[in-house]
Design an enzyme around this catalytic site. Sequence first.
Site, PDB file in Angstrom:
ATOM      1  N   GLY A  10       0.829  -1.207   0.000  1.00 54.28           N
ATOM      2  CA  GLY A  10       0.000   0.000   0.000  1.00 54.28           C
ATOM      3  C   GLY A  10       0.856   1.247   0.000  1.00 54.28           C
ATOM      4  CB  ALA A  11       4.402   1.702  -0.992  1.00 50.18           C
ATOM      5  N   GLY A  12       1.681   3.340  -2.161  1.00 52.44           N
ATOM      6  CA  GLY A  12       1.227   4.516  -2.888  1.00 52.44           C
ATOM      7  C   GLY A  12       0.098   5.242  -2.198  1.00 52.44           C
ATOM      8  N   GLY A  13      -0.317   4.730  -1.041  1.00 55.29           N
ATOM      9  CA  GLY A  13      -1.456   5.290  -0.329  1.00 55.29           C
ATOM     10  C   GLY A  13      -1.094   6.433   0.600  1.00 55.29           C
ATOM     11  CG  PHE A  14      -3.481   9.494   3.718  1.00 56.14           C
ATOM     12  CD1 PHE A  14      -2.796  10.679   3.525  1.00 56.14           C
ATOM     13  CD2 PHE A  14      -4.306   9.384   4.829  1.00 56.14           C
ATOM     14  CE1 PHE A  14      -2.914  11.733   4.422  1.00 56.14           C
ATOM     15  CE2 PHE A  14      -4.432  10.421   5.732  1.00 56.14           C
ATOM     16  CZ  PHE A  14      -3.730  11.596   5.532  1.00 56.14           C
ATOM     17  CB  VAL A  15      -0.717   5.491   6.044  1.00 57.02           C
ATOM     18  CG1 VAL A  15       0.306   5.053   7.091  1.00 57.02           C
ATOM     19  CG2 VAL A  15      -1.907   6.162   6.723  1.00 57.02           C
ATOM     20  CE1 TYR A 155     -10.889  -0.484   6.200  1.00 57.61           C
ATOM     21  CE2 TYR A 155     -11.979   0.567   8.053  1.00 57.61           C
ATOM     22  CZ  TYR A 155     -10.832   0.304   7.332  1.00 57.61           C
ATOM     23  OH  TYR A 155      -9.619   0.799   7.755  1.00 57.61           O
ATOM     24  CE  LYS A 159      -7.385  -2.399   8.332  1.00 59.47           C
ATOM     25  NZ  LYS A 159      -6.093  -2.363   7.595  1.00 59.47           N
TER      26      LYS A 159
END
EC number: 1.1.1.145
Length: 373
Positions: A10-15, A155, A159
């Site tokens: 998820g390296a392109g995401g917000f976090v 969701y 999680k």
Amino acid sequence: MAGWSCLVTGAGGFVGQRIIKMLVQEKELQEVRALDKVFRPETKEEFSKLQTKTKVTVLEGDILDAQCLRRACQGISVVIHTAAVIDVTGVIPRQTILDVNLKGTQNLLEACVQASVPAFIFCSSVDVAGPNSYKKIVLNGHEEQNHESTWSDPYPYSKKMAEKAVLAANGSMLKNGGTLNTCALRPMYIYGERSPFIFNAIIRALKNKGILCVTGKFSIANPVYVENVAWAHILAARGLRDPKKSTSIQGQFYYISDDTPHQSYDDLNYTLSKEWGLRPNASWSLPLPLLYWLAFLLETVSFLLRPVYRYRPLFNRHLITLSNSTFTFSYKKAQRDLGYEPLVNWEEAKQKTSEWIGTIVEQHREILDTKCQ
């Protein structure tokens, strides 16, 4: 600690992007692998500028592709797993969310075992703890209290189950005979520059003559700034690699908050955007109990129509509860075990986020001008 390498999903995401930018500053880090399904060209360009003594490798691949994950994990010391589908409105099909969030996490854990990756950090969510009812007040909750989401919505459910899988995998034997050590971080609602939620709220306001939509006026939350969330992941990576700290972190979960004032989601949006002329919605709204039961009726209609028509309600009970509950948590356990202290204080976080909102308002000024004519 000897030279090491880290994979961030998820390296392109917000976090994920913030974690990558912090990781390259870590001592002895030889390589960062940034994995996501697709990267925006500007993100790739930003990562290319990070190439210093630490090699940054950008990988595009699917979290559901076991072979891709196994290749990505080869020779890796630490995995930080942030990849997830976030949706609480029912836009994305349930199975898609379950596949990515739960099955994807299980696939990644198996890849770690096969590639003998010794440390795994899961970016979980406060949603795994609830809230289950807007009537129940949780102020400064902590890990020793039994807070667990009972929602079946995809969701929070995905999680929650993914976090359980991660913590259950702690102590698993790796292919090389070593041991997998895991932990999970549960950030509060995350705000900051490039927040997709804040971006959408600002665009909706600009289309509504500068009036912010009412989303959670009855809530009391403790939002956390994105840079502080990323910092907590860096500290967890350090901790799991440190023999002196690792034993107290293995198999544990941590609430991640900071010193942002407790406030409603609506107040947060207004505080961050008022400098740019956006204002709160002062109109009358339905009482919360009535909203909740209206959501129930809409969900019932959606269920009855499902065989012939896909009707998505404007809101649901989970969203109403999530947006209108008193639900805050302390970061003391993370402070004790990880050495976590927020890097960025509220005033600085507010200023940075507000300045970013200002750029959005200027870029989309024509929307506001048109609506106000």
